[in-house]
Write a protein that holds these residues in place. Structure first.
Motif, PDB file in Angstrom:
ATOM      1  N   VAL A 132       0.842  -1.199   0.000  1.00 53.69           N
ATOM      2  CA  VAL A 132       0.000   0.000   0.000  1.00 53.69           C
ATOM      3  C   VAL A 132       0.875   1.246   0.000  1.00 53.69           C
ATOM      4  O   VAL A 132       1.815   1.369   0.794  1.00 53.69           O
ATOM      5  CB  VAL A 132      -0.947   0.012   1.215  1.00 53.69           C
ATOM      6  N   ALA A 133       0.572   2.189  -0.896  1.00 52.76           N
ATOM      7  CA  ALA A 133       1.364   3.407  -1.038  1.00 52.76           C
ATOM      8  C   ALA A 133       1.267   4.284   0.200  1.00 52.76           C
ATOM      9  O   ALA A 133       0.250   4.301   0.888  1.00 52.76           O
ATOM     10  CB  ALA A 133       0.908   4.196  -2.271  1.00 52.76           C
ATOM     11  N   GLY A 134       2.333   5.022   0.487  1.00 53.31           N
ATOM     12  CA  GLY A 134       2.357   5.934   1.619  1.00 53.31           C
ATOM     13  C   GLY A 134       3.744   6.017   2.211  1.00 53.31           C
ATOM     14  O   GLY A 134       4.724   5.503   1.660  1.00 53.31           O
ATOM     15  N   PHE A 135       3.832   6.662   3.390  1.00 55.80           N
ATOM     16  CA  PHE A 135       5.119   6.874   4.045  1.00 55.80           C
ATOM     17  C   PHE A 135       5.807   5.550   4.354  1.00 55.80           C
ATOM     18  O   PHE A 135       7.021   5.402   4.159  1.00 55.80           O
ATOM     19  CB  PHE A 135       4.924   7.674   5.334  1.00 55.80           C
ATOM     20  N   GLY A 136       5.044   4.565   4.844  1.00 55.41           N
ATOM     21  CA  GLY A 136       5.641   3.277   5.194  1.00 55.41           C
ATOM     22  C   GLY A 136       6.279   2.609   3.999  1.00 55.41           C
ATOM     23  O   GLY A 136       7.376   2.045   4.097  1.00 55.41           O
ATOM     24  N   ARG A 137       5.622   2.662   2.848  1.00 54.13           N
ATOM     25  CA  ARG A 137       6.189   2.053   1.651  1.00 54.13           C
ATOM     26  C   ARG A 137       7.434   2.807   1.193  1.00 54.13           C
ATOM     27  O   ARG A 137       8.431   2.187   0.803  1.00 54.13           O
ATOM     28  CB  ARG A 137       5.170   2.012   0.520  1.00 54.13           C
ATOM     29  N   ASP A 138       7.398   4.136   1.244  1.00 57.01           N
ATOM     30  CA  ASP A 138       8.574   4.912   0.860  1.00 57.01           C
ATOM     31  C   ASP A 138       9.771   4.564   1.732  1.00 57.01           C
ATOM     32  O   ASP A 138      10.904   4.439   1.249  1.00 57.01           O
ATOM     33  CB  ASP A 138       8.278   6.408   0.959  1.00 57.01           C
ATOM     34  N   LEU A 139       9.517   4.399   3.035  1.00 56.73           N
ATOM     35  CA  LEU A 139      10.612   4.063   3.948  1.00 56.73           C
ATOM     36  C   LEU A 139      11.128   2.660   3.662  1.00 56.73           C
ATOM     37  O   LEU A 139      12.344   2.411   3.689  1.00 56.73           O
ATOM     38  CB  LEU A 139      10.134   4.181   5.394  1.00 56.73           C
ATOM     39  N   TYR A 140      10.216   1.730   3.383  1.00 55.83           N
ATOM     40  CA  TYR A 140      10.641   0.370   3.032  1.00 55.83           C
ATOM     41  C   TYR A 140      11.544   0.391   1.804  1.00 55.83           C
ATOM     42  O   TYR A 140      12.579  -0.277   1.762  1.00 55.83           O
ATOM     43  CB  TYR A 140       9.430  -0.525   2.777  1.00 55.83           C
TER      44      TYR A 140
END
Length: 246
Positions: A150-158
């Protein structure tokens, strides 16, 4: 029908060969832990995913839609509270890890490196919780992340953390195996799946994966720390878990 999606190209070592700050040495043998990507991060700019990977089958912006992506058709009517494994389950190798696969629950489609199209059912969520993280050791992990996280801050950090992994600091280890699951939460829009893993030395460990129905399929919902599942913990018994018969 596929039994393996491994490609003979260079890729990071399997999950259980990655060393990180937040994972104990005892967990390095477990095939599932690489997706924690608990390693020292570099100064990458989050969001590079969409600029380096072409569009895939699940990149629609809608978070929920009555329509499945083209070519994806599953029987989503059986939503009874039954946690029995699919009767048609078989086992294949994904990213060096043996995973359960099902013609009825998914994944039923393969587009490039992405195994997708899970049933919008309890067992569809269970299958997604096993298959999606297992794909993250492939050299094509960015494509998998783009379509199935799922797109969002968590994915960007991953993406930033996962991109910092290298071939250095690896150690050999035998493979852990998926041993069972526990579906602790399920609606047609979200699910939480506990995963039971047996290490080569014998002990069991558990973690859980959060999922969301997004863009017409199940996707992993990452944590704000960039993890794709909770921290591993030792399991004193297998009570409460549905065991895979492997």
């Amino acid at each position: 029908m596929f039994t393996s999606v491994d490609e003979g190209e260079d890729r990071p070592a399997p999950f259980w060969r990655q060393r990180g700050r937040l994972i104990a040495a005892a967990f390095l043998a477990v095939a599932f832990v690489m997706s924690l990507v608990a390693v020292a991060t570099r100064e990458d700019t989050p969001g590079q995913l969409t600029t380096t990977v072409a569009s895939g089958p699940l990149t629609r912006s809608a978070t929920d839609t009555p329509h499945r992506p083209e070519g994806c058709d599953t029987d989503d009517h059986d939503r009874a509270a039954s946690d029995a494994p699919p009767v048609d389950v078989r086992w294949g190798t994904v990213g060096g890890t043996r995973v359960p696969l099902s013609a009825s629950s998914g994944p039923t489609r393969t587009t490039g490196p992405v195994l997708w199209c899970f049933a919008r059912t309890r067992m569809g969520a269970v299958m997604a919780a096993h298959v999606i993280p297992a794909q993250m050791t492939s050299a094509n992990w960015r494509a998998v992340t783009r379509d199935q996280v799922v797109a969002g801050f968590g994915r960007d950090l991953y993406v930033s953390q996962r991109g910092s992994l290298s071939q250095g600091g690896l150690e050999s280890s035998r493979n852990g195996t998926y041993a069972g699951f526990l579906l602790s939460q399920f609606t047609t829009t979200r699910a939480t799946v506990g995963v039971l893993i047996k290490s080569p030395e014998g002990p069991y460990f558990t973690t859980s994966v959060s999922l969301r129905w997004s863009g017409g399929d199940w996707k992993v919902m990452p944590g704000n720390d960039g993890s794709l599942h909770t921290e591993m913990s030792a399991a004193s018994s297998t009570d409460g878990f549905v065991l895979w018969k492997v």
